[in-house]
Enzyme design. Structure first.
Site, PDB file in Angstrom:
ATOM      1  N   CYS A  56      39.729  41.962  41.902  1.00 20.71           N
ATOM      2  CA  CYS A  56      40.427  43.239  41.702  1.00 20.71           C
ATOM      3  C   CYS A  56      40.801  43.860  43.054  1.00 20.71           C
ATOM      4  O   CYS A  56      41.709  43.366  43.703  1.00 20.71           O
ATOM      5  CB  CYS A  56      39.603  44.168  40.828  1.00 20.71           C
ATOM      6  SG  CYS A  56      40.643  45.316  39.927  1.00 20.71           S
ATOM      7  N   HIS A  66      38.392  41.266  36.255  1.00 25.36           N
ATOM      8  CA  HIS A  66      36.955  41.175  36.576  1.00 25.36           C
ATOM      9  C   HIS A  66      36.305  40.044  35.777  1.00 25.36           C
ATOM     10  O   HIS A  66      35.777  40.283  34.687  1.00 25.36           O
ATOM     11  CB  HIS A  66      36.258  42.491  36.221  1.00 25.36           C
ATOM     12  CG  HIS A  66      36.604  43.610  37.136  1.00 25.36           C
ATOM     13  ND1 HIS A  66      35.913  43.864  38.295  1.00 25.36           N
ATOM     14  CD2 HIS A  66      37.578  44.547  37.078  1.00 25.36           C
ATOM     15  CE1 HIS A  66      36.430  44.911  38.914  1.00 25.36           C
ATOM     16  NE2 HIS A  66      37.450  45.341  38.192  1.00 25.36           N
ATOM     17  N   GLU A 121      33.569  38.657  36.188  1.00 28.96           N
ATOM     18  CA  GLU A 121      32.104  38.774  36.071  1.00 28.96           C
ATOM     19  C   GLU A 121      31.658  39.303  34.707  1.00 28.96           C
ATOM     20  O   GLU A 121      30.554  39.020  34.260  1.00 28.96           O
ATOM     21  CB  GLU A 121      31.539  39.645  37.195  1.00 28.96           C
ATOM     22  CG  GLU A 121      31.907  41.127  37.178  1.00 28.96           C
ATOM     23  CD  GLU A 121      33.191  41.447  37.929  1.00 28.96           C
ATOM     24  OE1 GLU A 121      34.066  40.558  38.030  1.00 28.96           O
ATOM     25  OE2 GLU A 121      33.330  42.590  38.408  1.00 28.96           O
TER      26      GLU A 121
HETATM   27  N1  GLN Z   1      41.335  50.566  43.044  1.00 30.53           N
HETATM   28  C1  GLN Z   1      42.096  49.453  42.587  1.00 30.53           C
HETATM   29  C2  GLN Z   1      43.033  49.833  41.461  1.00 30.53           C
HETATM   30  O1  GLN Z   1      42.804  50.812  40.795  1.00 30.53           O
HETATM   31  C3  GLN Z   1      41.191  48.307  42.175  1.00 30.53           C
HETATM   32  C4  GLN Z   1      40.269  48.658  41.079  1.00 30.53           C
HETATM   33  C5  GLN Z   1      39.137  47.697  40.915  1.00 30.53           C
HETATM   34  O2  GLN Z   1      38.804  46.951  41.833  1.00 30.53           O
HETATM   35  N2  GLN Z   1      38.499  47.704  39.781  1.00 30.53           N
HETATM   36  O3  GLN Z   1      43.982  49.162  41.193  1.00 30.53           O
END
Ligand code: GLN
Length: 546
Positions: free
Chosen positions: A380, A517, A519
């Site tokens: 992410c 994500h 995970e």
């Molecule tokens: N802050 C980034 C976004 O909102 C990544 C978010 C995250 O890593 N969950 O796109």
């Protein structure tokens, strides 16, 4: 069979591992052939954990349907390998919110709206709505007996025993039995007080689980049984373990699931525990080890990376290696010290996150991993930083940035898309810079198409996958061709190609970033493919060093 309900409360103090206890019991019931799910009821007033500080509250766990939930749901999914949903996590805030919405709509016809029965009825609905075709629903009540916020939940579960019938409801209470070094003995008084508190609100526990540093002797169990009014064979040790995946087997050897099956008259088969035994065997006897650096902001609070931590361990299980996690504070990382800070690591992982704090350090760590061919995994925000790094250091676009950190940047390689097709709602999604922070995130499971002959393909081995998201910003495809020219491969996109989901580097042992994500979907018995491949690459690097 009618669905049976097991309520798990906690006493004496928090952090006794109620979530793990609930998940472990569910795992044993599942191993006995029963279909079960778990719900968490959190007494705090926040409507959901989405906007809560991970420092205070640990990770926000995202479910398939896009609910931002308590991290205990992660344990539940990992231990019983089911998908939970919005229905598996309620807070006092969310319950009150529903009741107040109904009141505003006039559903109560102007009647006085009260904790009993309106709030308690709403709680009971939330609990029973999970029954479906489940044999057993386990419900963990957050907090500790005696907390003011928890009272309506306890009242609701008290009522449910008469609503659903004695034979369908079981109460389990988890307490602490401390060992007093000076007296050289285990102390039962806190447990007695905690059960007294529970009984004063009308709940008589059926089973008491005692968290303790050493197994309870028979006489201590009998004493607790006598003072707390439970069967002598319904007091169990929940002894500290060095590895959380040992808890189900510990409980099994204590006979916890057997007692539950008897009390609830469950049609339980013999427990099939081979997968758990295999798992412990692999965790205890790895053939090697790897060190993975997690370059992030919440390094002081491991709870903030709970699922990530577990997924890396699962990746180790898949490769028969022990995974040593080294938390590196990205705020302390600079171009000058990066080599020193990341020295000896077999893999570098930049996890998800929000805000600009620590970003320069993350970008430095990615440059270092890219140039030195150290396996790199960006998740992410980690993927977004990898793209910023590529733009700045490979494409030479100095000012490349994310609109999250510099909304007015001229070179927004990561940006806020104002319009895109949303595969979850099946309609166009629109947002702008003034949109509400929580409300506009891409949340939950989204489809992704994986390109053949890529690292992502080697991992997944299939074209159509679905992974969970929690972010606002996206990759800006304006920079795609330039990056491709430099050896970057966009190996995963949304089905219409509009959103970039996976980016990787060709001439590198393993360098991959994903916008989702992974995970959240890793399980101890089914390690996630990307974590499996990342650890595999780290293992190869570790071997090469020898
Ligand atoms: N802050 C980034 C976004 O909102 C990544 C978010 C995250 O890593 N969950 O796109």
């Amino acid at each position: 069979m009618k669905t049976k309900f097991i309520f798990i409360t906690g006493g004496v103090l928090s952090s006794l591992g109620k979530g793990l206890a609930a998940a472990s019991i569910a795992a044993l019931l599942k191993a006995r052939g029963l279909k079960c799910t778990i719900q968490k009821l959190d007494p705090y007033i926040n409507v959901d954990p989405g906007t809560m500080n991970p420092f205070q509250h640990g990770e926000v766990y995202v479910t398939e349907d896009g609910a931002e939930t308590d991290l205990d749901l992660g344990h539940y999914e990992r231990y019983i390998d089911v998908f939970t949903s919005q229905k598996n996590n309620f807070t006092s805030g969310s319950i009150y919110h529903r009741v107040i919405q109904k009141e505003r709509r006039g559903d109560y016809l102007g009647g006085t709206v009260q904790v009993i029965p309106h709030i308690t009825d709403e709680i009971k609905n939330a609990i029973t709505s999970l029954a479906g075709d489940e044999d057993v629903v386990l419900v963990e009540i957050g907090g500790t007996v005696g907390d003011i916020e928890g009272q309506p939940f306890l009242e609701a579960i008290r009522q449910l025993r008469s609503d659903l019938g004695k034979e369908n409801v079981l109460y389990i209470h988890l307490t602490l039995v401390p060992f007093m070094g000076t007296a050289g003995e285990l102390k039962t008084k806190p447990t007695q007080h905690s059960v007294k508190e529970l009984r004063s609100i009308g709940i008589q526990p059926d089973i008491i689980l005692c968290r303790c540093a050493r197994e309870l002797e028979k006489d201590i169990k009998s004493k607790i049984a006598l003072f707390c009014n439970v069967d002598a064979d319904a007091v169990f040790s929940a002894v500290d373990v060095d590895n959380i995946y040992k808890v189900p087997l510990k409980f099994y050897h204590e006979g916890v699931d057997q007692k539950i099956a008897i009390l609830l008259k469950l049609p339980a088969k013999n427990a099939e525990l081979a997968p758990w035994e295999d798992l412990i065997e692999k965790l205890e006897h790895p053939s090697g080890e790897v060190s993975i650096g997690i370059v992030g902001k919440y390094v002081d609070l491991k709870e903030a990376y709970k699922s990530l931590h577990e997924a890396l361990i699962h990746g180790g299980v898949a490769n028969d290696v022990q995974v040593n996690l080294v938390y590196v504070n990205s705020e302390d990382l600079t171009r000058d010290n990066v080599a020193k800070q990341l020295k000896g690591l077999d893999g570098v992982l930049v996890p998800g996150g929000f805000g600009s704090r620590g970003v320069p350090g993350k970008v430095e760590s990615i440059r270092f991993a890219r140039e030195n061919k150290i396996p790199f995994f960006g998740i992410c925000l980690g993927m977004q930083c990898a793209c910023i790094e590529a733009a700045r250091n490979v494409l030479g676009i100095e000012g490349a940035d994310s609109e999250e950190f510099h909304p007015d940047t001229e070179e927004a390689i990561i940006y806020l898309m104002t319009e895109w097709f949303d595969f979850r709602s099946q309609c166009m999604e629109r947002r702008n810079k003034d949109s509400d922070l929580g409300g506009t995130m891409r949340l939950g499971g989204y489809p992704c198409v994986v390109k053949h002959d890529t690292k992502a393909w080697d991992a997944y081995g299939e074209e159509n996958i679905s992974e969970r998201h929690r972010h606002r910003y996206e990759y800006n495809q304006k920079y795609m061709a330039a990056m491709e020219e430099q050896g970057y491969v966009f190996s995963g996109t949304s089905p219409n190609g509009e959103l970039v989901e996976i980016v990787e580097l060709k001439d590198h042992p393993w360098f991959l970033g994903c916008q989702f994500h992974p995970e959240f979907k890793s399980r101890p018995m089914r390690p996630h493919p990307l974590f499996r491949e990342f650890i595999k690459a780290a293992k190869q690097r570790a071997k090469g060093k020898k």
